[in-house]
Motif scaffolding. Sequence first.
Motif: not given
Length: 396
Positions: A45-50, A67-68, A138-141
């Motif tokens: 999904x190309x999501x950077x998880x928090x 890793x975030x 807030x930090x999900x990308x």
Amino acid sequence: MRRVIVVGGGILGLAVASELTARGRHVTVLEKEHRWAAHQTGHNSNVVHAGLYYRPGSAKARLSVAGNHSIVAFAREHGVPVDVCGKLVVAATERELPALHLLARRAEDNGVPATLIGAAEAREYEPEVAGVAALRVHSTAVIDFPAVCRALVDSLSDAGADLRLGTPTLGIRAGRHGGVEVATPQDVLRADALVNCAGLHADRVARLAGITPSARIVPFRGEYHTLRHDRRHLVRGLIYPVPDPALPFLGVHLTRLLDGSVHAGPNAVLALKREGYRWRDVSVTDLAETLAFPGTWRLARRHAVPAGCSEVARSLSAHRFAASLARLVPAIGRADLVRGPAGVRAQAVWPDGTLVDDFLVETARDQVHVLNAPSPAATSALEIAADVADRLGIAR
């Protein structure tokens, strides 16, 4: 130890190769496909998880939180597109509030920046969302993970790494004087150590090396839809449901990607082939191996009803898929969805039928085998790579 062979050319294998190269080792990467990031990395999904969902103190919690930060920093340093946009986890009903509050406490325990907000404030972020409350993470990308892999490949090439596409691993044995020997269709390679990052085939590679892995890979296909172009305005960012704590999957959710498209999904159904992206993708060998594993049947008894049936129904019916999304965004209907791509998750299962809920890494002499690295492994790739190098005893 000077030379290391890495099996697998997804984001994890390339990150491990990069870390080992940075620590002064010569690395050969073997990838059976003719392109990098061909499977899990190229279909996620190309999501950077928090780091929100994972048990405090677990490897997933520690490495995804770290890793975030590290994957976002890597992307910015190498010109890879990334957007730290945050996300909403939405409680659709009052019954989901206790689980939402539990997530908020877990976020605090894991060091994830998150805020509980009411329905009105949630609609300030997502005007079309429905629910009684939400957790703003807030930090999900969102990022371009295949582009991260291209940047890693470029760096490895510049450093003189031996990068081999179209090179499956056919056999592995201990070297006569230590180290390992790896047979490919072209030659036999010798190295001081081996790292197995083969994803969907990680357990098979371990067995090639003479290791009996403690868990078995069972492949699950995650299917996506996309919102029609004229309906993308319904979603500004990332909208997730409150997940079922009994399952490792997060439930169907909505993700606005860097190109403005909105992906919906994934569901989770048993794949009939390790790289089975469609129902018609069937491997008799893969399916027989899955069905011969006692853990598969024990897993089915645990989850086939109602969770498994619900996932299959969502796979076969776009109306059901849309209904799941409408719990979060009521304006979404069946006509708004277009069938999208699918991915396959390499989920390790214990023989008793329980899902391996953390990263699983097993070692032998001169070998490290990464046997369970589904999401959030892409987020955590640089941190897992450092851990693997440490396990090999290679100093920073």
